[in-house]
Design a protein around this motif. Structure first.
Motif, short mmCIF file in Angstrom:
data_model
loop_
_atom_site.label_atom_id
_atom_site.label_comp_id
_atom_site.label_asym_id
_atom_site.label_seq_id
_atom_site.Cartn_x
_atom_site.Cartn_y
_atom_site.Cartn_z
N LYS A 1 31.35 -58.73 -23.15
CA LYS A 1 32.08 -58.43 -21.92
C LYS A 1 31.09 -57.80 -20.94
O LYS A 1 30.26 -56.98 -21.33
CB LYS A 1 33.22 -57.45 -22.24
CG LYS A 1 34.15 -57.17 -21.08
CD LYS A 1 35.27 -56.24 -21.55
CE LYS A 1 36.22 -55.92 -20.39
NZ LYS A 1 37.28 -54.99 -20.82
N ILE A 2 31.17 -58.20 -19.68
CA ILE A 2 30.28 -57.64 -18.65
C ILE A 2 31.07 -56.63 -17.82
O ILE A 2 32.09 -56.96 -17.23
CB ILE A 2 29.70 -58.75 -17.74
CG1 ILE A 2 28.92 -59.78 -18.56
CG2 ILE A 2 28.79 -58.13 -16.67
CD1 ILE A 2 28.48 -61.01 -17.80
N LYS A 3 30.60 -55.39 -17.82
CA LYS A 3 31.28 -54.31 -17.08
C LYS A 3 30.34 -53.78 -16.00
O LYS A 3 29.18 -53.48 -16.28
CB LYS A 3 31.66 -53.19 -18.05
CG LYS A 3 32.43 -52.05 -17.40
CD LYS A 3 32.72 -50.95 -18.42
CE LYS A 3 33.41 -49.76 -17.77
NZ LYS A 3 33.62 -48.65 -18.74
N GLN A 4 30.86 -53.69 -14.78
CA GLN A 4 30.04 -53.16 -13.67
C GLN A 4 30.05 -51.64 -13.70
O GLN A 4 31.10 -51.00 -13.64
CB GLN A 4 30.57 -53.67 -12.33
CG GLN A 4 29.64 -53.33 -11.17
CD GLN A 4 29.96 -54.08 -9.90
OE1 GLN A 4 30.97 -54.76 -9.81
NE2 GLN A 4 29.10 -53.96 -8.91
N LEU A 5 28.85 -51.05 -13.80
CA LEU A 5 28.72 -49.59 -13.83
C LEU A 5 28.51 -49.02 -12.44
O LEU A 5 29.01 -47.97 -12.09
CB LEU A 5 27.54 -49.18 -14.73
CG LEU A 5 27.64 -49.55 -16.22
CD1 LEU A 5 26.36 -49.13 -16.94
CD2 LEU A 5 28.84 -48.90 -16.88
N SER A 6 27.71 -49.73 -11.65
CA SER A 6 27.44 -49.32 -10.27
C SER A 6 27.14 -50.59 -9.48
O SER A 6 27.24 -51.70 -10.00
CB SER A 6 26.25 -48.36 -10.22
OG SER A 6 25.08 -49.02 -10.65
N GLU B 1 26.87 -53.24 -17.56
CA GLU B 1 26.80 -52.96 -18.99
C GLU B 1 27.34 -54.16 -19.76
O GLU B 1 28.36 -54.73 -19.41
CB GLU B 1 27.62 -51.72 -19.33
CG GLU B 1 27.52 -51.33 -20.80
CD GLU B 1 28.34 -50.08 -21.13
OE1 GLU B 1 27.72 -49.03 -21.34
OE2 GLU B 1 29.58 -50.19 -21.17
N LEU B 2 26.61 -54.53 -20.81
CA LEU B 2 27.06 -55.60 -21.69
C LEU B 2 27.70 -54.96 -22.91
O LEU B 2 27.10 -54.11 -23.56
CB LEU B 2 25.89 -56.48 -22.12
CG LEU B 2 25.05 -57.10 -21.00
CD1 LEU B 2 23.92 -57.93 -21.59
CD2 LEU B 2 25.90 -57.95 -20.07
N GLN B 3 28.94 -55.34 -23.19
CA GLN B 3 29.67 -54.77 -24.33
C GLN B 3 29.89 -55.84 -25.38
O GLN B 3 30.50 -56.89 -25.10
CB GLN B 3 31.01 -54.20 -23.86
CG GLN B 3 30.87 -53.09 -22.83
CD GLN B 3 32.22 -52.61 -22.29
OE1 GLN B 3 33.23 -53.28 -22.42
NE2 GLN B 3 32.21 -51.42 -21.68
N LYS B 4 29.37 -55.61 -26.56
CA LYS B 4 29.49 -56.58 -27.66
C LYS B 4 30.94 -56.64 -28.11
O LYS B 4 31.59 -55.62 -28.31
CB LYS B 4 28.59 -56.15 -28.81
CG LYS B 4 28.44 -57.19 -29.91
CD LYS B 4 27.45 -56.69 -30.96
CE LYS B 4 27.18 -57.76 -32.01
NZ LYS B 4 26.22 -57.30 -33.03
N LEU B 5 31.45 -57.87 -28.29
CA LEU B 5 32.82 -58.06 -28.76
C LEU B 5 32.84 -58.38 -30.25
O LEU B 5 31.82 -58.77 -30.83
CB LEU B 5 33.51 -59.17 -27.95
CG LEU B 5 33.68 -58.91 -26.45
CD1 LEU B 5 34.32 -60.10 -25.77
CD2 LEU B 5 34.51 -57.64 -26.19
N GLU B 6 34.02 -58.21 -30.86
CA GLU B 6 34.16 -58.44 -32.30
C GLU B 6 34.15 -59.93 -32.61
O GLU B 6 35.19 -60.54 -32.83
CB GLU B 6 35.46 -57.79 -32.81
CG GLU B 6 35.45 -56.27 -32.76
CD GLU B 6 34.38 -55.64 -33.65
OE1 GLU B 6 34.20 -56.14 -34.77
OE2 GLU B 6 33.72 -54.69 -33.20
N LYS B 7 32.99 -60.50 -32.58
CA LYS B 7 32.85 -61.93 -32.86
C LYS B 7 31.47 -62.15 -33.45
O LYS B 7 30.50 -61.48 -33.05
CB LYS B 7 33.03 -62.74 -31.56
CG LYS B 7 33.15 -64.25 -31.76
CD LYS B 7 33.42 -64.92 -30.42
CE LYS B 7 33.50 -66.43 -30.60
NZ LYS B 7 33.76 -67.14 -29.34
N ASP B 8 31.35 -63.06 -34.39
CA ASP B 8 30.03 -63.34 -34.97
C ASP B 8 29.07 -63.80 -33.88
O ASP B 8 29.48 -64.41 -32.90
CB ASP B 8 30.13 -64.44 -36.04
CG ASP B 8 30.85 -63.95 -37.29
OD1 ASP B 8 30.87 -62.72 -37.50
OD2 ASP B 8 31.39 -64.79 -38.03
#
Length: 254
Positions: free
Chosen positions: A82-87, A92-99
């Motif tokens: 998931k790509i989250k905008q910090l500023s 920020e790249l957030q790892k998801l529950e997937k192989d």
């Protein structure tokens, strides 16, 4: 005297050497650059089984940073992260529950992103990540040749002419004093230009195989569609849910 005229003529004849060499390069180029130009028609879908990394390599003959970014966007579309905008300038790249992805080059990039943490700021990527990207480029290059998008035979021919011409250039430079002593600088410049012409020819040999050439023109068609798809952009704004799938599929390639 006539002898002096002949010697002067021979001494200055070298400046004409690049002319037959250029003719030879044109002849060889026609012999080795066998890929045909294909009429570009709009392609509405991303190429099947070709990720953004490989598509970039086939299209540009390298893997630019934009292709790395495109593959990260592809990971987000495929729900690997998931790509989250910090500023304004940081994400920020957030790892998801997937192989992690199974495809070799994709796995290399994905594992490099999350080597230190499951939430990674793009501004704080480790130096290990950048060294991994360097080896990733070699991996994509290998995949392009293994999958026969590029021809190893064409690469060998290109390398052969490039190496021989580079050796020629080195010899000419190291023996420059001899040309000066014998008042034959026209041969120095003639040989220098001739070897440069051959190096340019060697580099310009198209290393794409037939399969790669077809994919190149398919990507040109996709580019044509993306550049002229104003109607679809309007449709997307009017009904984003309906056209989200189309938008997502094309975004990394765009």
């Amino acid at each position: 005297s006539s002898d002096l005229r002949v010697q002067a003529l021979i001494a200055n004849l070298g400046i004409l050497l690049p002319i037959p060499v250029a003719v030879l390069a044109i002849f060889l180029s026609k012999k080795y650059n066998k890929n045909k130009k294909i009429t570009v028609i709009p392609h509405y879908n991303a190429p099947k089984g070709v990720n953004p990394l490989l598509a970039a390599y086939v299209y540009k003959k390298n893997v630019p940073n934009s292709a790395i970014s495109a593959q990260i966007i592809q990971f987000a579309i495929d729900k690997y992260l998931k790509i989250k905008q910090l500023s304004k300038k940081d994400y920020e790249l957030q790892k998801l529950e997937k192989d992690s992805p199974s495809e070799n080059t994709e796995k290399k990039l994905y594992d490099a992103l999350f080597e230190t943490d499951e939430n990674v700021s793009l501004k704080k990527l480790s130096t290990k990540f950048f060294s991994a990207v360097a080896s990733l480029r070699s991996l994509v290059d290998k995949e392009a040749y293994d999958s026969e998008y590029f021809s190893r035979q064409q690469k060998k021919i290109s390398n052969r002419y490039a190496v021989l011409s580079s050796i020629g250039l080195f010899v000419v430079f190291t023996t420059a004093a001899l040309f000066i002593e014998n008042a034959t600088m026209s041969w120095f410049w003639g040989l220098l230009l001739s070897f440069l012409i051959m190096i340019i020819f060697a580099v310009s040999i198209d290393k794409r195989a037939k399969k790669g050439n077809e994919l190149y023109y398919e990507l040109e068609g996709l580019k044509m569609y993306i550049n002229t798809a104003e109607k679809h952009r309007i449709e997307f704004h009017n009904d984003p849910k309906k056209y989200l799938g189309v938008f997502e599929k094309l975004l990394p390639y765009a």
